[in-house]
Design a protein around this motif. Structure first.
Motif, PDB file in Angstrom:
ATOM      1  N   VAL A 146       0.834  -1.202   0.000  1.00  0.00           N
ATOM      2  CA  VAL A 146       0.000   0.000   0.000  1.00  0.00           C
ATOM      3  C   VAL A 146       0.871   1.255   0.000  1.00  0.00           C
ATOM      4  O   VAL A 146       0.596   2.221  -0.731  1.00  0.00           O
ATOM      5  N   GLU A 147       1.946   1.260   0.788  1.00  0.00           N
ATOM      6  CA  GLU A 147       2.794   2.446   0.845  1.00  0.00           C
ATOM      7  C   GLU A 147       3.471   2.726  -0.493  1.00  0.00           C
ATOM      8  O   GLU A 147       3.558   3.885  -0.931  1.00  0.00           O
ATOM      9  N   ARG A 148       3.946   1.685  -1.161  1.00  0.00           N
ATOM     10  CA  ARG A 148       4.593   1.876  -2.459  1.00  0.00           C
ATOM     11  C   ARG A 148       3.613   2.447  -3.475  1.00  0.00           C
ATOM     12  O   ARG A 148       3.949   3.335  -4.264  1.00  0.00           O
ATOM     13  N   GLN A 149       2.385   1.942  -3.442  1.00  0.00           N
ATOM     14  CA  GLN A 149       1.395   2.448  -4.379  1.00  0.00           C
ATOM     15  C   GLN A 149       0.985   3.876  -4.023  1.00  0.00           C
ATOM     16  O   GLN A 149       0.771   4.705  -4.913  1.00  0.00           O
ATOM     17  N   LEU A 150       0.895   4.169  -2.728  1.00  0.00           N
ATOM     18  CA  LEU A 150       0.588   5.530  -2.303  1.00  0.00           C
ATOM     19  C   LEU A 150       1.661   6.493  -2.795  1.00  0.00           C
ATOM     20  O   LEU A 150       1.347   7.601  -3.265  1.00  0.00           O
ATOM     21  N   THR A 151       2.912   6.088  -2.726  1.00  0.00           N
ATOM     22  CA  THR A 151       3.999   6.930  -3.228  1.00  0.00           C
ATOM     23  C   THR A 151       3.820   7.215  -4.716  1.00  0.00           C
ATOM     24  O   THR A 151       4.019   8.343  -5.180  1.00  0.00           O
ATOM     25  N   ARG A 152       3.421   6.202  -5.474  1.00  0.00           N
ATOM     26  CA  ARG A 152       3.193   6.407  -6.912  1.00  0.00           C
ATOM     27  C   ARG A 152       2.049   7.395  -7.146  1.00  0.00           C
ATOM     28  O   ARG A 152       2.143   8.282  -8.008  1.00  0.00           O
ATOM     29  N   PHE A 153       0.960   7.225  -6.397  1.00  0.00           N
ATOM     30  CA  PHE A 153      -0.176   8.136  -6.557  1.00  0.00           C
ATOM     31  C   PHE A 153       0.202   9.567  -6.169  1.00  0.00           C
ATOM     32  O   PHE A 153      -0.244  10.535  -6.810  1.00  0.00           O
ATOM     33  N   GLU A 154       0.982   9.718  -5.112  1.00  0.00           N
ATOM     34  CA  GLU A 154       1.425  11.057  -4.712  1.00  0.00           C
ATOM     35  C   GLU A 154       2.261  11.697  -5.824  1.00  0.00           C
ATOM     36  O   GLU A 154       2.132  12.894  -6.099  1.00  0.00           O
ATOM     37  N   GLY A 155       3.108  10.888  -6.459  1.00  0.00           N
ATOM     38  CA  GLY A 155       3.891  11.397  -7.576  1.00  0.00           C
ATOM     39  C   GLY A 155       3.011  11.875  -8.714  1.00  0.00           C
ATOM     40  O   GLY A 155       3.259  12.936  -9.313  1.00  0.00           O
ATOM     41  N   GLU A 156       1.978  11.091  -9.027  1.00  0.00           N
ATOM     42  CA  GLU A 156       1.025  11.507 -10.055  1.00  0.00           C
ATOM     43  C   GLU A 156       0.309  12.795  -9.644  1.00  0.00           C
ATOM     44  O   GLU A 156       0.116  13.703 -10.457  1.00  0.00           O
ATOM     45  N   ALA A 157      -0.092  12.862  -8.382  1.00  0.00           N
ATOM     46  CA  ALA A 157      -0.888  13.992  -7.899  1.00  0.00           C
ATOM     47  C   ALA A 157      -0.103  15.294  -7.949  1.00  0.00           C
ATOM     48  O   ALA A 157      -0.611  16.326  -8.411  1.00  0.00           O
ATOM     49  N   VAL A 158       1.154  15.273  -7.485  1.00  0.00           N
ATOM     50  CA  VAL A 158       1.901  16.531  -7.405  1.00  0.00           C
ATOM     51  C   VAL A 158       2.328  17.030  -8.787  1.00  0.00           C
ATOM     52  O   VAL A 158       2.632  18.224  -8.956  1.00  0.00           O
ATOM     53  N   ALA A 159       2.317  16.149  -9.774  1.00  0.00           N
ATOM     54  CA  ALA A 159       2.640  16.579 -11.137  1.00  0.00           C
ATOM     55  C   ALA A 159       1.521  17.416 -11.747  1.00  0.00           C
ATOM     56  O   ALA A 159       1.724  18.082 -12.771  1.00  0.00           O
ATOM     57  N   LEU A 160       0.346  17.403 -11.115  1.00  0.00           N
ATOM     58  CA  LEU A 160      -0.826  18.070 -11.670  1.00  0.00           C
ATOM     59  C   LEU A 160      -1.121  19.425 -11.023  1.00  0.00           C
ATOM     60  O   LEU A 160      -2.032  20.128 -11.450  1.00  0.00           O
ATOM     61  N   ILE A 161      -0.368  19.796  -9.997  1.00  0.00           N
ATOM     62  CA  ILE A 161      -0.754  20.950  -9.188  1.00  0.00           C
ATOM     63  C   ILE A 161       0.347  22.006  -9.162  1.00  0.00           C
ATOM     64  O   ILE A 161       1.470  21.775  -9.599  1.00  0.00           O
TER      65      ILE A 161
END
Length: 212
Positions: free
Chosen positions: A66-81
């Motif tokens: 879960v933590e590894r996937q959360l890190t990936r999602f955070e990377g996706e999220a911050v690229a958009l803002i």
């Protein structure tokens, strides 16, 4: 902000003061995606960190996934803002005044480093003390991230101040012996954070600047 003048080091939360991490990739969607990794166990929360804590209770393997996937999602999220309005000016002001700034966050080190680089904010930040493991006991409101930041700077807690917009920031600062400044932009947040009795409370990022 006279309280800041008494300190040498600023610990700054990431999600909220620096940017709204899940503004474009909603936290509820991220939490839902993470929960699919631990089905059939499902929890009633739209907070990705609640899912991480639940995964940790299921065992280290579930927490790691879960933590590894959360890190990936955070990377996706911050690229958009984009950075929060006014935060770049505050960071410039702090540097001009001689403060060191450490980002202290439950978000992943990778996502924070990526965001700072993307928006030319790296030069204003001395260090990052953020999530590097799947152990939620090392995240705020526990003091571990703040303790690590103090140690990395070779200083003492009394020379540091934590600026954050959540209860976890205020509680972690208190546990670490660090002064706290709550950033509360809405009436509801002012009530919630004010009830925790931070050392100071401001309603806008601009209030964190120091007059010459």
């Amino acid at each position: 902000m006279e309280l800041l003048r008494e300190k040498d080091h600023v610990f700054l939360d990431f999600d909220g003061p620096v940017c709204d991490v899940f503004a474009r990739l909603p936290a509820s969607e991220v939490a839902d995606r993470l929960q699919r990794l631990i089905e059939p166990e499902v929890i009633a929360s739209s907070d990705p960190f609640d899912v991480l804590r639940f995964a940790a209770s299921c065992g280290p393997n579930a927490a790691h996934v879960v933590e590894r996937q959360l890190t990936r999602f955070e990377g996706e999220a911050v690229a958009l803002i984009s950075p929060a309005p006014g935060i770049a000016e505050v960071l410039r002001d702090w540097r001009a005044q001689g403060f060191t700034v450490t980002v202290v966050s439950n978000n992943s080190v990778d996502a924070i480093r990526s965001f700072l680089g993307l928006h030319d904010l790296v030069e204003f930040v001395r260090g990052i003390s953020a999530r590097t493991t799947s152990d939620p006991a090392l995240l705020k409101p526990q003091p571990a991230l703040l303790d690590a930041a103090v140690t990395a700077l070779g200083t003492s807690p009394v020379q540091c101040v934590m600026v954050g917009d959540s209860a976890a920031d205020i509680l972690a600062a208190r546990a670490a012996g660090v002064t706290s400044i709550a950033l509360a932009k809405t009436p509801a947040k002012r009530r919630a954070l004010g009830a925790l009795h931070p050392d100071a409370l401001v309603t806008d990022v601009a209030d964190l600047r120091l007059a010459p």
